[in-house]
Design an enzyme around this catalytic site. Structure first.
Site, PDB file in Angstrom:
ATOM      1  N   GLU A 289       0.831  -1.207   0.000  1.00  0.00           N
ATOM      2  CA  GLU A 289       0.000   0.000   0.000  1.00  0.00           C
ATOM      3  C   GLU A 289       0.869   1.263   0.000  1.00  0.00           C
ATOM      4  OE1 GLU A 289      -3.772  -0.745   2.138  1.00  0.00           O
ATOM      5  OE2 GLU A 289      -3.423   1.196   3.058  1.00  0.00           O
ATOM      6  N   HIS A 318       7.337 -26.726   0.117  1.00  0.00           N
ATOM      7  CA  HIS A 318       6.581 -27.791  -0.554  1.00  0.00           C
ATOM      8  C   HIS A 318       5.456 -27.220  -1.399  1.00  0.00           C
ATOM      9  CE1 HIS A 318       8.782 -30.772   1.783  1.00  0.00           C
ATOM     10  NE2 HIS A 318       8.773 -29.829   2.704  1.00  0.00           N
ATOM     11  N   LYS A 432     -13.177   2.564  -1.315  1.00  0.00           N
ATOM     12  CA  LYS A 432     -14.029   2.940  -0.178  1.00  0.00           C
ATOM     13  C   LYS A 432     -15.154   3.861  -0.666  1.00  0.00           C
ATOM     14  CE  LYS A 432     -10.833   2.892   3.823  1.00  0.00           C
ATOM     15  NZ  LYS A 432     -10.306   3.638   4.967  1.00  0.00           N
TER      16      LYS A 432
HETATM   17  O1  PA5 Z   1      -2.912   1.952   5.910  1.00  0.00           O
HETATM   18  C1  PA5 Z   1      -4.029   2.475   5.900  1.00  0.00           C
HETATM   19  O2  PA5 Z   1      -4.190   3.642   6.253  1.00  0.00           O
HETATM   20  C2  PA5 Z   1      -5.269   1.686   5.518  1.00  0.00           C
HETATM   21  O3  PA5 Z   1      -5.025   0.445   4.998  1.00  0.00           O
HETATM   22  C3  PA5 Z   1      -6.155   1.544   6.751  1.00  0.00           C
HETATM   23  O4  PA5 Z   1      -5.463   0.810   7.740  1.00  0.00           O
HETATM   24  C4  PA5 Z   1      -7.488   0.854   6.429  1.00  0.00           C
HETATM   25  O5  PA5 Z   1      -8.054   1.320   5.246  1.00  0.00           O
HETATM   26  C5  PA5 Z   1      -8.476   1.105   7.581  1.00  0.00           C
HETATM   27  O6  PA5 Z   1      -8.695   2.479   7.732  1.00  0.00           O
HETATM   28  P1  PA5 Z   1      -9.273   3.098   9.051  1.00  0.00           P
HETATM   29  O7  PA5 Z   1      -8.290   2.955  10.153  1.00  0.00           O
HETATM   30  O8  PA5 Z   1      -9.527   4.530   8.716  1.00  0.00           O
HETATM   31  O9  PA5 Z   1     -10.531   2.359   9.357  1.00  0.00           O
END
Ligand code: PA5
Length: 463
Positions: A289, A318, A432
């Protein structure tokens, strides 16, 4: 007890022309130094607020430890409701530092039972409700934005169940961990009077394990949270140089960036320890990400990133290792080794007449797993596939804190070297927002129209 980063097998002297030469390193050393300076100049500001977490949480940690003691004394279960960083970090640390069969242990040998509910699969929620008594359960709702559909829907389901089961005072069964400034959870928490912990502004989900997001669940589990933070500080201190040869996380970032430029677009994370298998999941979010971005900081279309893949030694020897040793030269394989396991099991004698089995007898499982790791390292190196190893002297709060910090710094340095915004996630936000639109959320009418104007699917389904 510092962890070590062994990158010999990334280099041309070990894997020939598939490797990285010292000249390759020299060619980008300046970029790495600039990335380090950029990170240090901005440390603690904007979305690098997380870089201060090992140093600025004394008061919060005291509150966390006191709250955790209260949970342990008054509840039977602790359930995390969260997704992304809010779930992957707590899961990774739980699995690294608690008993493998923690929830199955007799009550006197464990604390409260622990569950992390990230997905919104209805069957999973129903299954959870089959095994917990909600009245005896503390729910920790974790969402930075306070808007994530998965977490907020879980919150709504659980709060409704709590209201019906407990009536007055149901709010005592919820702790909210969220941003102090934005989102709906903070508003709900204030209205209902939930116990609150804050996710600081400059701490994104995937960089949040060492703030209350991860520290509260860890403390509830009896994990040494101060030890985790101390480990992070120790790694931070090991990474104070702009010279990659003196900064392991910077060298790791540099090598991955050079590897990417040589077409190694896959980063395999392969712990040789079951306790660390979910660290690989956590890493996949962090690396994927953070570095998977369409445009760079100058607005240029770059579509960079390296696909993270989780793997487990020896299990995946494996399954996947055939591909890693003989498949395309498009991967960097990072193994995580543990020198000393917290317990060991001797392989019993009793196969004297069967030499093909007897060779195992008298050795320990710890010896076997580490020997197999060395053997895989040999096979990967012989077949000229880039690999490196991170070595933990043992798995404890200190070394896990170091490991998390190593990866967070490596990611920040790599992002800076690639000249991208490491800390945003526009691709995730797009999904989202589309969910909000499809569920007719107010304010998302334009997005809904955009979705509806997308080309309709053709009849290309085969039954
Ligand atoms: O790294 C990030 O910011 C995202 O992957 C969030 O962890 C994820 O989308 C969840 O978001 P939130 O903490 O706003 O619920």
């Amino acid at each position: 007890m510092l962890i070590k980063f062994d990158f010999n097998n990334m280099m041309t002297d070990f894997i020939g022309e598939q490797g990285i030469s010292t000249q390759d390193i020299e060619a980008v050393k300046g970029v790495a130094e600039a990335a380090f300076d950029y990170f240090e100049d901005n440390r603690g500001t904007g979305m690098t607020g997380w870089a201060e977490l090992p140093y600025n949480q004394d008061e919060i940690v005291n509150d966390i430890i006191a709250t955790a003691a209260d949970v342990r004394a008054n509840y039977d279960n602790f359930v995390v409701l969260g997704i992304g960083g809010s779930a992957l970090g707590p899961t990774a640390v739980f699995n690294a530092l608690c008993h493998f069969r923690y929830n199955d242990l007799p009550k006197e040998k464990r604390g409260v039972k622990f569950f992390v509910e990230d997905n919104v699969d209805p069957e999973r929620m129903l299954a959870l409700l089959d095994v917990i008594d909600v009245k005896r359960t503390m729910f920790n709702v974790i969402t930075k934005s306070g808007a994530t559909s998965e977490t907020m829907s879980q919150y709504l389901i659980i709060s409704d169940i709590l209201k019906k089961a407990i009536g007055e005072g149901w709010q005592k069964n919820i702790i909210a961990t969220t941003s102090s400034a934005k989102g709906n959870l903070i508003k709900l928490a204030k209205k209902e009077g939930f116990k609150l912990f804050f996710i600081p502004d400059g701490v994104g989900g995937r960089f949040s394990e060492l703030c209350p997001v991860g520290l509260l669940p860890a403390a509830v589990l009896g994990i040494d949270v101060k030890g985790l933070l101390k480990g992070a500080r120790e790694m931070d201190k090991a990474c104070v140089s702009a010279n990659p040869y003196e900064n392991p996380a910077l060298m790791a970032a540099l090598l991955q960036v050079v590897a990417m430029s040589k077409g190694k677009n896959i980063s395999v994370m392969m712990p040789y320890a079951d306790s660390l298998r979910y660290i690989a999941d956590w890493y996949c979010q962090l690396w994927g990400e953070s570095l998977g971005k369409a445009v760079d900081l100058d607005g240029k279309l770059v579509n960079v990133g390296q696909t993270p893949v989780k793997s487990l030694g020896v299990t995946d020897q494996h399954s996947q290792v055939q591909l890693y040793t003989e498949g395309p030269f498009d991967k960097v394989i990072t193994m995580i080794a543990v020198d000393k396991f917290r317990g060991d099991v001797t392989i019993a004698e009793g196969a004297e007449e069967f030499p093909d089995v007897n060779f195992l007898c008298g050795h320990t499982m710890g010896e076997l797993i580490n020997t197999e790791r060395r053997a895989t390292e040999y096979a990967l190196t012989k077949s000229k596939h880039m690999n490196n190893t991170i070595i933990l002297p043992e798995v404890n709060a200190n070394t896990v804190g170091q490991l998390l910090w190593f990866f967070q710094l490596e990611t920040a340095y790599a992002g800076a070297m690639l000249n991208i915004d490491t800390f945003n996630q526009p691709g995730v936000e797009e999904g989202k927002n589309a969910t909000y639109a499809l569920f007719n959320r107010k304010g998302y009418e334009e997005k809904k129209a955009e979705l509806e104007s997308a080309p309709k699917k053709q009849d290309r389904f085969i039954i």
